[in-house]
Design a protein around this motif. Structure first.
Motif, PDB file in Angstrom:
ATOM      1  N   TYR A  35       0.884  -1.174   0.000  1.00  0.00           N
ATOM      2  CA  TYR A  35       0.000   0.000   0.000  1.00  0.00           C
ATOM      3  C   TYR A  35       0.917   1.217   0.000  1.00  0.00           C
ATOM      4  CZ  TYR A  35      -2.005   3.511   3.343  1.00  0.00           C
ATOM      5  OH  TYR A  35      -2.376   4.634   4.018  1.00  0.00           O
ATOM      6  N   LYS A  38      -2.448   7.585  -0.956  1.00  0.00           N
ATOM      7  CA  LYS A  38      -3.837   7.705  -0.483  1.00  0.00           C
ATOM      8  C   LYS A  38      -4.664   8.438  -1.522  1.00  0.00           C
ATOM      9  CE  LYS A  38      -1.886   8.510   4.109  1.00  0.00           C
ATOM     10  NZ  LYS A  38      -2.133   7.381   4.967  1.00  0.00           N
ATOM     11  N   SER A 155      -2.302   0.061   7.208  1.00  0.00           N
ATOM     12  CA  SER A 155      -1.850  -1.334   7.259  1.00  0.00           C
ATOM     13  C   SER A 155      -2.527  -2.114   8.391  1.00  0.00           C
ATOM     14  CB  SER A 155      -0.327  -1.391   7.389  1.00  0.00           C
ATOM     15  OG  SER A 155       0.101  -0.512   8.407  1.00  0.00           O
ATOM     16  N   THR A 207       3.027   7.988   6.407  1.00  0.00           N
ATOM     17  CA  THR A 207       2.025   8.949   5.924  1.00  0.00           C
ATOM     18  C   THR A 207       2.717  10.094   5.169  1.00  0.00           C
ATOM     19  OG1 THR A 207       0.740   8.456   7.904  1.00  0.00           O
ATOM     20  CG2 THR A 207       0.074  10.397   6.648  1.00  0.00           C
TER      21      THR A 207
END
Ligand code: DP6
Length: 332
Positions: A35, A38, A155, A207
């Motif tokens: 991942y 966003k 996650s 992030t």
């Protein structure tokens, strides 16, 4: 635009049940298909689906108790509420409980050797969600908890199950279809080894790293489609039991993710010289027949995947490897 609090209100029965002591455990996980990026920062929605393997008994245990005042104990030490990590935890508790919640004491500890330098936010927010669910007798399903845990850390969606777990990015604007599902495939020969380069905190949070990559990396535009394709293909190879194909794709996917970051302006590079030297040793050993593959997350440590029959060869090349049997004692 939907607000996080509205999503919690819609999914958690109000008023909450009476608070009682509860304890929960969640395993850590390592993504084989990552991942990164966003599509909605406010709802913490990913741009691509991802797929991980949980780490069996390595994870986080969290206890919640009624208390006179809010307290947070992490690995035996009281955490001041003004640290960024504590603020993230209390924000999540406030979202989960809504307005007018009782004071509570949270005690959380990782049984992952600190020296392994593995991030704990995935198992941490999954264990916190499970403990809150039990402490307030909410009776939420695991998919709902997975969807909500996303607000702590993306996650964490994958840390509610053992074995292989896929987090579907979903496409609903409110993120109601963005949660994880276990593949329920047993792969008893699958092994993981952690090669620790640095056990200290990350240079940038994931992030921040992903936000900056999405904004500035000219290589990022190819990532979401390729990452979704890798995720689907790794799942297919898991279902067919094709270890080599899983390992090759997992390594290629991790390196592609790091390439998007290194092309960011300015570059984000979590990998250190020792990481590269481990990769060189691995690639050399692979030429000599070692069937093991590497993956790296938002930090310099290397995780190897291989099969049980290769474990002693892996230890010959990497004597300090910490071995994990992800399917030990589990019936996935
Ligand atoms: C590289 O889940 O830590 O480990 O949602 O912003 O908290 P936030 O990010 P986080 O990111 C994990 C990134 C990764 C890849 C992965 O685990 O899939």
């Amino acid at each position: 635009m939907v607000k996080p609090a509205e999503i919690f209100e819609a999914n958690i029965p109000r008023p909450l049940g009476e608070l009682r002591e509860a304890q929960a455990f969640a395993p850590s996980n390592i993504a084989l298909s990552k991942y990164w990026g966003k599509r909605d920062a406010g709802l913490n929605l990913p741009l691509n689906s991802s797929l991980s393997i949980s780490l069996g008994s390595w994870g986080t245990e969290t206890t919640i108790r009624p208390s006179e005042q809010d307290t947070l104990i992490f690995n035996g030490t009281k955490m001041a509420s003004d640290t960024a990590a504590a603020a993230k935890i209390w924000r999540f508790v406030d979202l989960f409980c809504g307005v007018g919640r009782p004071a509570l004491a949270i005690e959380t500890s990782n049984n992952i050797p600190t020296a392994a330098g593995l991030a704990s936010s995935a198992s941490g927010f999954a264990a916190l969600t499970l403990a809150l669910n039990a402490a307030f007798a909410c009776n939420l399903s695991k998919p709902t908890m997975s969807m909500l845990a996303r607000f702590g850390s993306g996650s964490a969606t994958r840390s509610f199950w053992q074995g292989f777990v896929r987090w579907d990015a979903g496409d609903a604007p409110d993120g109601s279809d963005s949660f994880a599902t276990p593949l329920e495939v047993d792969f008893p020969s699958f092994r993981i080894a952690i090669l620790t380069v640095d056990s200290g905190p990350k240079s940038h949070s994931s992030t921040d790293g992903m936000t900056h990559t999405v904004r500035s990396s000219p290589l990022f535009e190819n990532w979401p489609d390729k990452a979704n394709a890798d995720c689907a293909e790794i799942e297919r190879h898991i279902r067919n039991g094709n270890f080599v194909a899983i390992g090759e794709l997992a390594e290629a996917n991790a390196l592609a993710m790091h390439a998007t970051m290194m092309a960011a302006r300015p570059a984000v590079c979590y990998l250190k010289p020792e990481t590269w030297s481990i990769l060189q040793d691995l690639w050399r050993a692979r030429q000599d027949g070692l069937v093991a593959y590497a993956t790296m997350d938002a930090g310099p440590n290397v995780k190897l995947v291989f099969e049980e029959s290769t474990a002693s060869d892996v230890l010959n090349v990497f004597p300090n490897a910490q071995m994990i049997n992800p399917f030990e004692g589990s019936s996935v």
